[in-house]
Design a protein around this motif. Structure first.
Motif, PDB file in Angstrom:
ATOM      1  N   GLY A   1       0.825  -1.225   0.269  1.00  0.00           N
ATOM      2  CA  GLY A   1       0.212  -0.322   0.450  1.00  0.00           C
ATOM      3  C   GLY A   1       0.681   1.561   0.056  1.00  0.00           C
ATOM      4  N   GLU A   2       1.941   0.900   0.784  1.00  0.00           N
ATOM      5  CA  GLU A   2       2.675   1.634   1.131  1.00  0.00           C
ATOM      6  C   GLU A   2       3.512   2.825   0.007  1.00  0.00           C
ATOM      7  N   ARG A   3       3.933   1.870  -0.421  1.00  0.00           N
ATOM      8  CA  ARG A   3       5.249   1.696  -2.096  1.00  0.00           C
ATOM      9  C   ARG A   3       3.731   2.253  -3.068  1.00  0.00           C
ATOM     10  N   LEU A   4       2.559   1.348  -3.460  1.00  0.00           N
ATOM     11  CA  LEU A   4       1.945   1.734  -4.730  1.00  0.00           C
ATOM     12  C   LEU A   4       1.551   3.684  -4.121  1.00  0.00           C
ATOM     13  N   ALA A   5       0.924   3.838  -2.800  1.00  0.00           N
ATOM     14  CA  ALA A   5       1.237   4.876  -2.748  1.00  0.00           C
ATOM     15  C   ALA A   5       2.207   6.099  -3.235  1.00  0.00           C
ATOM     16  N   PHE A   6       3.275   5.779  -2.999  1.00  0.00           N
ATOM     17  CA  PHE A   6       4.467   6.751  -2.717  1.00  0.00           C
ATOM     18  C   PHE A   6       4.602   6.302  -4.786  1.00  0.00           C
TER      19      PHE A   6
ATOM     20  N   ASP B   1      13.983   0.992  -2.670  1.00  0.00           N
ATOM     21  CA  ASP B   1      14.531   2.331  -2.178  1.00  0.00           C
ATOM     22  C   ASP B   1      14.601   2.749  -2.125  1.00  0.00           C
ATOM     23  N   ALA B   2      14.154   3.343  -3.716  1.00  0.00           N
ATOM     24  CA  ALA B   2      13.804   4.649  -3.857  1.00  0.00           C
ATOM     25  C   ALA B   2      12.758   5.171  -3.129  1.00  0.00           C
TER      26      ALA B   2
ATOM     27  N   ARG C   1      11.588   8.237  -0.736  1.00  0.00           N
ATOM     28  CA  ARG C   1      10.102   8.555  -0.799  1.00  0.00           C
ATOM     29  C   ARG C   1       8.996   9.041   0.584  1.00  0.00           C
ATOM     30  N   LYS C   2       8.958   7.981   1.092  1.00  0.00           N
ATOM     31  CA  LYS C   2       8.382   7.930   2.636  1.00  0.00           C
ATOM     32  C   LYS C   2       9.376   8.584   3.224  1.00  0.00           C
ATOM     33  N   MET C   3      10.028   8.704   3.856  1.00  0.00           N
ATOM     34  CA  MET C   3      10.957   9.221   4.378  1.00  0.00           C
ATOM     35  C   MET C   3      11.347  10.649   4.737  1.00  0.00           C
ATOM     36  N   ALA C   4      11.328  11.213   3.154  1.00  0.00           N
ATOM     37  CA  ALA C   4      11.712  12.005   2.709  1.00  0.00           C
ATOM     38  C   ALA C   4      10.428  13.127   3.199  1.00  0.00           C
TER      39      ALA C   4
END
Length: 284
Positions: free
Chosen positions: A203-208, A276-277, A281-284
């Motif tokens: 969910g999070e990776r698809l979202a970002f 990793d990319a 993005r999540k941490m940014a």
């Protein structure tokens, strides 16, 4: 599409093929004409997946069929059946359409009064026009480039394999089958391994990957979490998927995901670099 070229089977091609068959007498000529009339109705006007292979005949047939199936699978990326569970694509090799038939007997006492048979679905033809391709600029070129050299990098090979798996959803009949094919394809490209939490990470990776704003990313993540709940209910309890609007939203997001990955297929060398990319993005 890779080693495959799609060519129309024309009336002229069928005429030439029929003309080469010896017809020593009127009876033979009539039989040939009848047989070709049947073949014409099946293939004339269809698109043939043509490829060149130098090999022993049975091996060439097997290799040619695999190449054709893969090329058609990638072509189905344009099908509207990828965006809604209410549609199914019949774009596949001739004989593999999986058209469901029906047969009913109506009885009066122990006697058959009437008998009806036919198709449950007609399998509507799909025409992919130049105007359709113009609505999705660059996608056909990217699909062709990927299929021409899928093993150029580890990431390209992962994406190619995931797209072939994803394509099965468009020919699936049941909504649950569509969901399973899509999720397995998404997981194969957005998860590092089997030990990661599925819903959260997908969910999070698809979202970002596809979400342009915070609100859209939250909606995408929430949709994925709900979808995993439906998948679990189907796999573990046999419950059918009744919320087709929820599934349709997930299907559109998944198609967008693969479209974005096609754009960036040469930006990453490995699947790990992509993940990793997205984590960055999540941490940014």
């Amino acid at each position: 599409m890779g080693p495959v070229v799609f060519r129309t089977i024309t009336r002229g091609m069928m005429d030439e093929c029929e003309a080469r068959i010896p017809k020593p007498d009127p009876e033979t000529a009539a039989n040939v004409q009848l047989a070709f009339a049947r073949d014409r109705s099946a293939v004339q006007g269809c698109a043939a997946a043509a490829t060149k292979i130098r090999a022993e005949r049975s091996k060439a047939i097997a290799m040619g069929r695999e190449q054709a199936e893969n090329a058609v699978a990638l072509l189905r990326f344009f099908s509207p059946a990828n965006w809604t569970p209410k549609l199914r694509s019949y774009c596949t090799l001739l004989g593999s359409e999986n058209l469901r038939r029906r047969a009913e007997l109506f009885l009066e006492g122990n006697s058959i009064a009437t008998y009806h048979s036919g198709l449950l679905e007609k399998g509507a033809q799909w025409a992919l026009s130049n105007s359709d391709l113009a609505s999705y600029p660059g996608i056909l070129d990217r699909l062709q480039a990927l299929s021409a050299a899928p093993n150029r990098t580890s990431f390209r090979q992962k994406l190619y394999d995931a797209l072939l798996l994803y394509s099965r959803n468009s020919v699936a009949i049941e909504a649950a089958d569509k969901l399973v094919y899509i999720l397995v394809a998404i997981e194969s490209i957005l998860l590092r391994g089997e030990n990661e939490p599925l819903g959260k990470n997908v969910g999070e990776r698809l979202a970002f990957l596809i979400g342009e704003t915070k609100e859209k990313r939250v909606a995408i993540k929430d949709n994925v979490l709900e979808i995993y709940g439906h998948r679990s209910a189907f796999i573990h309890h046999g419950h059918s998927i009744e919320d087709l609007d929820l599934l349709a939203t997930f299907m559109r997001n998944s198609w967008t995901c693969f479209n974005v990955l096609l754009v960036y297929m040469d930006h990453y060398q490995t699947k790990g670099q992509l993940i990793d990319a997205l984590e960055d993005r999540k941490m940014a």
